[in-house]
Design a protein around this motif. Structure first.
Motif: not given
Length: 168
Positions: A64, A98-100, A121, A142-146
């Motif tokens: 994270l 980080c995954t998110e 985001f 939140r941002l998933t998959d940066p």
């Protein structure tokens, strides 16, 4: 960002965030975790003509990422510097596996919210009274998959500014 950048960063911090500016100790603490084999932070400063005009920081733990801070001098607003700082942090979030990535942004800071939205985001909640002493709420995003994040193709703010460099 290095320890010798703290004083000019503090000046910019106090100018941009007079009510809830970070302290010298907060920056020292974050930078202590930004170097060496166990590093879990990324802090970067943008320099133009020998002067710090922006800075940003990321903390990463257990997959994270958390954007700790992004600041751009008023004279640099609209130049794409914020986008470049955020791009750097997201690149390092990927390197930290980080995954998110999460962040908090003042509910009254629409400029920053738009920047984060261009990168993908999405709002996920609020933190009531997060910013003190003004008791201002924070929007949590939140941002998933940066690894796949990038500003929208129509985002003209990513045009480079000649003479501005970022240093980690």
């Amino acid at each position: 960002m290095r320890w010798w950048d703290i004083e000019p960063v503090l000046e910019l911090e106090k100018e941009l965030f007079p009510d809830d500016a970070w302290s010298r100790g907060m920056f020292w603490s974050e930078l202590a975790h930004a170097r060496g084999p166990g590093a879990s932070r990324r802090y970067v400063a943008a320099v133009e003509d020998g002067r710090i005009v922006g800075y940003a920081g990321l903390a990463a733990v257990g997959g994270l990422g958390d954007i700790q801070t992004i600041a751009v001098a008023r004279g640099q607003w609209g130049t794409g510097l914020g986008s470049r700082l955020l791009t750097d942090l997201l690149k390092h979030a990927t390197a930290f596996e980080c995954t998110e990535v999460l962040l908090e942004v003042r509910v009254d800071n629409s400029r920053a919210q738009k920047l984060y939205g261009r990168f993908g985001f999405e709002p996920i909640g609020f933190r009531r009274g997060y910013y003190q002493p003004g008791n201002v709420d924070a929007l949590v995003m939140r941002l998933t998959d940066p690894a796949s994040a990038h500003p929208a193709a129509s985002d003209s703010s990513v045009t480079p500014v000649q003479g501005t460099e970022t240093h980690g």
